[in-house]
Design a protein around this motif. Structure first.
Motif, PDB file in Angstrom:
ATOM      1  N   ALA A  71      18.309  15.281  57.384  1.00  0.00           N
ATOM      2  CA  ALA A  71      18.163  15.957  56.128  1.00  0.00           C
ATOM      3  C   ALA A  71      19.279  15.139  55.195  1.00  0.00           C
ATOM      4  CB  ALA A  71      18.767  17.475  56.293  1.00  0.00           C
ATOM      5  N   THR A  72      19.207  15.249  53.702  1.00  0.00           N
ATOM      6  CA  THR A  72      19.877  14.651  52.576  1.00  0.00           C
ATOM      7  C   THR A  72      20.389  15.980  51.932  1.00  0.00           C
ATOM      8  OG1 THR A  72      17.875  14.242  51.535  1.00  0.00           O
ATOM      9  CG2 THR A  72      18.763  12.517  52.826  1.00  0.00           C
ATOM     10  N   ALA A  73      21.495  15.793  51.272  1.00  0.00           N
ATOM     11  CA  ALA A  73      22.247  16.680  50.435  1.00  0.00           C
ATOM     12  C   ALA A  73      21.396  17.015  49.076  1.00  0.00           C
ATOM     13  CB  ALA A  73      23.672  16.146  50.155  1.00  0.00           C
ATOM     14  N   THR A  74      21.347  18.016  48.790  1.00  0.00           N
ATOM     15  CA  THR A  74      20.981  18.756  47.519  1.00  0.00           C
ATOM     16  C   THR A  74      22.016  19.113  46.629  1.00  0.00           C
ATOM     17  OG1 THR A  74      21.154  20.801  48.141  1.00  0.00           O
ATOM     18  CG2 THR A  74      18.968  19.827  48.905  1.00  0.00           C
ATOM     19  N   LYS A  75      21.959  19.396  45.401  1.00  0.00           N
ATOM     20  CA  LYS A  75      22.971  19.634  44.388  1.00  0.00           C
ATOM     21  C   LYS A  75      23.305  20.913  44.563  1.00  0.00           C
ATOM     22  CE  LYS A  75      21.330  16.331  41.435  1.00  0.00           C
ATOM     23  NZ  LYS A  75      21.841  15.204  40.646  1.00  0.00           N
ATOM     24  N   THR A  76      22.533  21.703  45.637  1.00  0.00           N
ATOM     25  CA  THR A  76      22.957  23.310  45.720  1.00  0.00           C
ATOM     26  C   THR A  76      24.162  23.487  46.490  1.00  0.00           C
ATOM     27  OG1 THR A  76      20.503  23.521  45.628  1.00  0.00           O
ATOM     28  CG2 THR A  76      21.880  25.354  46.463  1.00  0.00           C
ATOM     29  N   THR A  77      24.985  24.205  46.276  1.00  0.00           N
ATOM     30  CA  THR A  77      26.084  24.811  47.144  1.00  0.00           C
ATOM     31  C   THR A  77      26.292  26.235  47.200  1.00  0.00           C
ATOM     32  OG1 THR A  77      27.613  24.848  45.227  1.00  0.00           O
ATOM     33  CG2 THR A  77      27.498  22.603  46.507  1.00  0.00           C
ATOM     34  N   GLU A  78      26.869  26.410  47.974  1.00  0.00           N
ATOM     35  CA  GLU A  78      27.124  28.238  48.399  1.00  0.00           C
ATOM     36  C   GLU A  78      28.358  28.645  48.681  1.00  0.00           C
ATOM     37  OE1 GLU A  78      24.539  31.605  51.112  1.00  0.00           O
ATOM     38  OE2 GLU A  78      23.633  29.413  50.932  1.00  0.00           O
ATOM     39  N   LYS A  79      28.863  29.331  48.395  1.00  0.00           N
ATOM     40  CA  LYS A  79      30.174  29.874  48.733  1.00  0.00           C
ATOM     41  C   LYS A  79      29.977  31.057  49.816  1.00  0.00           C
ATOM     42  CE  LYS A  79      34.581  30.471  47.390  1.00  0.00           C
ATOM     43  NZ  LYS A  79      35.561  29.590  47.296  1.00  0.00           N
ATOM     44  N   ILE A  80      30.491  30.824  50.903  1.00  0.00           N
ATOM     45  CA  ILE A  80      30.208  31.713  51.913  1.00  0.00           C
ATOM     46  C   ILE A  80      31.594  31.993  52.601  1.00  0.00           C
ATOM     47  CG2 ILE A  80      29.229  31.985  54.436  1.00  0.00           C
ATOM     48  CD1 ILE A  80      27.179  29.941  53.843  1.00  0.00           C
ATOM     49  N   GLY A  81      32.084  33.255  52.393  1.00  0.00           N
ATOM     50  CA  GLY A  81      33.373  33.516  52.542  1.00  0.00           C
ATOM     51  C   GLY A  81      34.347  32.755  51.627  1.00  0.00           C
ATOM     52  N   ASP A  82      35.435  31.918  52.200  1.00  0.00           N
ATOM     53  CA  ASP A  82      36.217  31.101  51.202  1.00  0.00           C
ATOM     54  C   ASP A  82      36.010  29.761  51.256  1.00  0.00           C
ATOM     55  OD1 ASP A  82      37.255  30.902  53.777  1.00  0.00           O
ATOM     56  OD2 ASP A  82      39.268  31.155  53.381  1.00  0.00           O
ATOM     57  N   ARG A  83      34.626  29.474  51.819  1.00  0.00           N
ATOM     58  CA  ARG A  83      34.591  27.844  51.770  1.00  0.00           C
ATOM     59  C   ARG A  83      33.127  27.817  51.044  1.00  0.00           C
ATOM     60  NH1 ARG A  83      35.742  29.518  57.663  1.00  0.00           N
ATOM     61  NH2 ARG A  83      37.434  28.660  57.981  1.00  0.00           N
ATOM     62  N   THR A  84      33.008  26.629  50.527  1.00  0.00           N
ATOM     63  CA  THR A  84      32.070  26.081  49.800  1.00  0.00           C
ATOM     64  C   THR A  84      31.173  25.351  50.756  1.00  0.00           C
ATOM     65  OG1 THR A  84      32.978  26.405  47.760  1.00  0.00           O
ATOM     66  CG2 THR A  84      30.893  25.005  47.723  1.00  0.00           C
ATOM     67  N   TRP A  85      29.628  25.439  50.873  1.00  0.00           N
ATOM     68  CA  TRP A  85      28.999  24.629  51.851  1.00  0.00           C
ATOM     69  C   TRP A  85      27.820  24.066  51.026  1.00  0.00           C
ATOM     70  CZ3 TRP A  85      28.992  25.278  57.439  1.00  0.00           C
ATOM     71  CH2 TRP A  85      29.946  26.098  57.988  1.00  0.00           C
ATOM     72  N   THR A  86      27.573  22.900  51.492  1.00  0.00           N
ATOM     73  CA  THR A  86      26.409  22.225  50.829  1.00  0.00           C
ATOM     74  C   THR A  86      25.094  22.158  51.482  1.00  0.00           C
ATOM     75  OG1 THR A  86      27.930  20.446  49.895  1.00  0.00           O
ATOM     76  CG2 THR A  86      25.745  19.883  49.737  1.00  0.00           C
ATOM     77  N   HIS A  87      23.959  22.415  50.593  1.00  0.00           N
ATOM     78  CA  HIS A  87      22.569  22.826  51.156  1.00  0.00           C
ATOM     79  C   HIS A  87      22.138  21.068  51.445  1.00  0.00           C
ATOM     80  CE1 HIS A  87      21.293  26.985  50.423  1.00  0.00           C
ATOM     81  NE2 HIS A  87      22.551  26.798  50.328  1.00  0.00           N
ATOM     82  N   TYR A  88      21.663  21.007  52.782  1.00  0.00           N
ATOM     83  CA  TYR A  88      20.781  19.740  53.081  1.00  0.00           C
ATOM     84  C   TYR A  88      19.300  20.126  53.445  1.00  0.00           C
ATOM     85  CZ  TYR A  88      24.945  16.684  53.223  1.00  0.00           C
ATOM     86  OH  TYR A  88      26.115  15.814  53.070  1.00  0.00           O
ATOM     87  N   THR A  89      18.344  19.263  53.064  1.00  0.00           N
ATOM     88  CA  THR A  89      16.959  19.523  53.536  1.00  0.00           C
ATOM     89  C   THR A  89      16.317  18.263  53.745  1.00  0.00           C
ATOM     90  OG1 THR A  89      16.160  19.450  50.964  1.00  0.00           O
ATOM     91  CG2 THR A  89      16.855  21.880  51.866  1.00  0.00           C
ATOM     92  N   GLY A  90      15.067  18.228  54.001  1.00  0.00           N
ATOM     93  CA  GLY A  90      14.280  17.048  54.095  1.00  0.00           C
ATOM     94  C   GLY A  90      14.234  16.433  55.660  1.00  0.00           C
ATOM     95  N   GLY A  91      15.100  16.722  56.369  1.00  0.00           N
ATOM     96  CA  GLY A  91      14.986  16.375  57.870  1.00  0.00           C
ATOM     97  C   GLY A  91      14.282  17.198  58.516  1.00  0.00           C
ATOM     98  N   ARG A  92      14.387  17.091  60.002  1.00  0.00           N
ATOM     99  CA  ARG A  92      13.743  18.077  60.690  1.00  0.00           C
ATOM    100  C   ARG A  92      14.329  19.395  60.764  1.00  0.00           C
ATOM    101  NH1 ARG A  92      14.059  17.940  67.346  1.00  0.00           N
ATOM    102  NH2 ARG A  92      12.797  19.813  67.894  1.00  0.00           N
ATOM    103  N   TYR A  93      15.607  19.446  60.688  1.00  0.00           N
ATOM    104  CA  TYR A  93      16.366  20.739  60.125  1.00  0.00           C
ATOM    105  C   TYR A  93      16.622  20.823  58.680  1.00  0.00           C
ATOM    106  CZ  TYR A  93      17.067  20.867  65.318  1.00  0.00           C
ATOM    107  OH  TYR A  93      16.693  20.815  66.724  1.00  0.00           O
TER     108      TYR A  93
END
Length: 175
Positions: free
Chosen positions: A119-141
């Motif tokens: 998977a590769t990084a997208t420009k989408t991030t998500e605040k989950i709790g007090d942490r910021t996670w980056t969405h990755y797509t395009g791979g098997r997962y």
């Protein structure tokens, strides 16, 4: 005329032989059990491995707390010689797969590519709790990647939807 009767007998015998073989194959097919549902995946107890990883790793090791019993732990391993790599796999309530991967491996991009299976990084991030996670797509997962964990990178990846990945990421406790 005698030759014609012999040919008819040969064709008739061949048809009878094929019919007999078809009946035998059908009978054998009926005797073989057919199981159309997925095999029951065994739940694993990962408490010992988690304690070992938390003692040995150079970073806070992540494991979920508070998930319903419908989430089933299916695999666990800690590889101290391989960048202190922690893996915990789960089957979601709807039968999909989610894994937690952590490591000190450098470069981080190689670890994320491996953990998300391309998977590769997208420009989408998500605040989950007090942490910021980056969405990755395009791979098997698909994956959620957290790079600001002290001393390591955390990846929550799998065949599950981003909703399920987010649920797992929000349940993670690091210690």
């Amino acid at each position: 005329m005698a030759g014609t009767n012999g040919k008819q007998k040969t064709v008739r015998d061949m048809i009878l032989s094929l019919a007999l073989i078809g009946l035998a194959a059908g009978f054998i097919y009926l005797l073989v059990p057919h199981d159309d549902h997925a095999p029951d995946i065994q739940r694993v107890d990962y408490r010992v491995e988690l304690l070992t990883a938390r003692r040995a790793a150079t970073y806070p090791v992540a494991a979920p707390e508070g998930l319903s019993s419908a989430w089933k732990a299916t695999s666990v391993r800690f590889q101290g010689e391989d960048g202190d790599r922690w893996h915990l796999g789960y089957q979601t309530p709807d039968g999909q797969y989610v894994q937690i991967e952590q490591s000190t491996q450098k470069p981080v991009a190689d670890f994320v590519t491996d953990a998300s299976q391309g998977a590769t990084a997208t420009k989408t991030t998500e605040k989950i709790g007090d942490r910021t996670w980056t969405h990755y797509t395009g791979g098997r997962y698909d994956a959620l990647v957290l790079e600001d964990t002290p001393g390591s990178t955390t990846v929550v990846a799998g065949t599950a939807s981003f909703t399920q990945l987010t649920k797992m990421a929000s349940a993670l406790k690091m210690s």
